[in-house]
Design a protein around this motif. Structure first.
Motif: not given
Length: 499
Positions: A18-23, A130-136, A368-375
């Motif tokens: 759920c944390i990764f989905a929210a991220a 959804l947790g694979g967002y950064a990996l993809n 895992r990834y840093s959210l601000p870097r990709h917004i």
């Protein structure tokens, strides 16, 4: 106490999912609403869909006004239908991919629950996607074909695998996989693989799938090719297969990606295959149909990654299908999977459950990834606004080599994106189109804006620009927003003709 201890790791895995989905949503929603391109290919994808909305042809010989992508047409048809209602808009185009991403997430949840019978594992599997967002490569919601292709492929295979005795479902599966093939060419490979699987498992009923798939795709392709004087096949098959292939990229895909950044999922898929083979021998592919699906997804991802220029978006099919691996492994690790009577659950907190927990958590950690870097930042948005104002202030036509959408927003007539022109002239091997050369030599453009990318450094293009547009001015960072995904580019230079 023991039962509570059993439930605790499951709850922990669900919480992390759920944390990764929210991220994902915290990152994706601001990206979806950003009005300018996050990946330079988004720009030309929008322009192609806009031509569909305006009833203009797409598959044309190389020219100065517009050159198409190598992709199949379905995404552009959908985008054109939306843009006809809303006008040009990248957020509207991204809604197609966001909807497809949510559909894939829901399908993974449904398939994982059906295969494993466990709610928590279905939630974890969906969360892993959804947790694979950064990996993809952060491509899930971009205005590109990949998310739609994954959703249609997974949905088509689900209908085929669970069709049972129903010919109607096989026809439906053929229809959905035909839509996948009309989104991206590798859909034909997936359909061919599942057709062989169906022929070996359902016999003559498989022809319901084969005929529906073949009928829709062949008729559509022939009509498109006939109505474009052969240019459709030139773009989507000739140019689409022209990228060089490198063995080192294939080795890297399996060594560093499949068994590297996707190691948790790949380990579970490998264990499921071993256990399935132990139980059913060579018939494992008949007994465990989703292992066939995973193999086909790995194949099409490998084919994309081994081509020069194949970016991380090509991982998406493999990663999405591998997210089913936890459910397949759990199914094979239950006592029923070995044909044995089921002992009491409370007495069986086994190493097998701990192994699945560990591998799921390992995969989440790898994603895992840093959210601000990709917004996108407010500075990027303001930079795009300033660039549009700068282009609008220039009297006459302006050629924005990598971002024709900026020219359109500034009220100028857009021209071709130089990246698509590079592709359609066989990676720069063919001469520049005559009308493009004539426009530059006649100083048709009052200014030309370049990102100074590799697409713009071809010797013939550079010679043409420097001979006719010798004066230049560097853009400030406050009016040159960068892209955030894929190859990072940003407008850097404005070229002007001699007075």
């Amino acid at each position: 106490m023991q039962a509570k201890w059993i439930r605790f790791p499951q709850a922990g895995v669900v919480a992390i999912a759920c944390i990764f989905a929210a991220a994902y949503f915290m990152t994706a929603v601001p990206r979806l609403l950003y009005p300018y391109d996050l990946d330079f290919i988004e720009d030309s994808m929008l322009m192609q869909s806009l031509r569909v909305a305006q009833g203009q042809p797409i598959y044309l010989p190389p020219n100065a006004d517009f050159n198409p992508h190598v992709y199949m047409p379905l995404f552009f048809w959908l985008g054109g239908a939306l843009l006809k209602l809303t006008g040009p808009s990248l957020p509207v185009m991204r809604l197609i991919s966001l909807g497809a991403t949510l559909a894939t997430t829901g399908l993974i949840y449904w398939i994982a629950r059906r295969e494993s019978g466990r709610l928590w594992l279905a939630v974890a599997s969906a969360g892993l996607f959804l947790g694979g967002y950064a990996l993809n490569g952060f491509w899930y919601e971009l205005a590109r074909v990949d998310s739609l292709f994954v959703a249609l492929t997974l949905g088509g295979l689900a209908i085929a695998i669970y069709a049972g005795e129903s010919r109607r479902r096989l026809v439906a599966a053929g229809f959905v996989l035909a839509l996948a093939a009309l989104t991206k060419q590798t859909g034909f490979i997936v359909a061919g693989g599942i057709a062989i699987f169906l022929l070996t498992t359902t016999g003559r009923r498989a022809w319901a799938f084969i005929l529906s798939f073949s009928g829709l795709t062949i008729i559509t392709l022939l009509i498109l090719n006939l109505t474009t004087d052969g240019w459709f096949f030139y773009h989507v098959f000739h140019i689409g297969s022209a990228d060089p292939v490198e063995l080192s990229r294939l080795i890297h895909f399996f060594s560093t990606e499949v068994f590297g950044v996707m190691a948790g999922l790949s380990a579970m898929a490998a264990l499921a295959t071993i256990l399935g083979a132990r139980q059913a021998g060579w018939k494992v592919w008949r007994e465990q149909a989703w292992l066939v699906g995973i193999a086909l997804a790995l194949l099409v991802s490998a084919m994309g990654r081994m081509r020069v220029g194949g970016n991380l978006n090509n991982r998406m099919p493999a990663y999405a299908f591998l997210c089913l691996a936890p459910a397949l492994l759990m199914k094979l690790l239950t006592p029923e999977g070995f044909g044995m009577p089921r002992p009491s659950y409370a007495s069986r907190v086994r190493w097998r459950d701990a192994l699945i927990y560990l591998l799921i958590l390992m995969q989440f950690a790898l994603g895992r990834y840093s959210l601000p870097r990709h917004i996108p930042t407010s500075a990027m948005r303001l930079g795009g606004d300033r660039l549009v104002q700068r282009i609008a202030s220039i009297h006459g036509n302006v050629l924005v080599l990598m971002h024709p959408y900026y020219a359109l927003l500034a009220g100028k007539q857009p021209s071709t994106q130089i990246a698509t022109l590079w592709y359609v002239r066989e990676r720069g091997a063919l001469p520049l189109p005559d009308d493009f050369v004539q426009r530059v030599e006649s100083l048709y453009y009052s200014a030309i804006i370049s990102d100074d990318s590799s697409f713009e450094k071809m010797p013939d293009l550079q010679a043409l620009l420097t001979a006719n547009y010798p004066r230049y001015e560097l853009l400030s960072s406050s009016e040159s927003p960068p892209t955030l995904t894929g190859v990072t580019v940003r407008p850097r230079v404005i070229y002007f003709p001699n007075p």
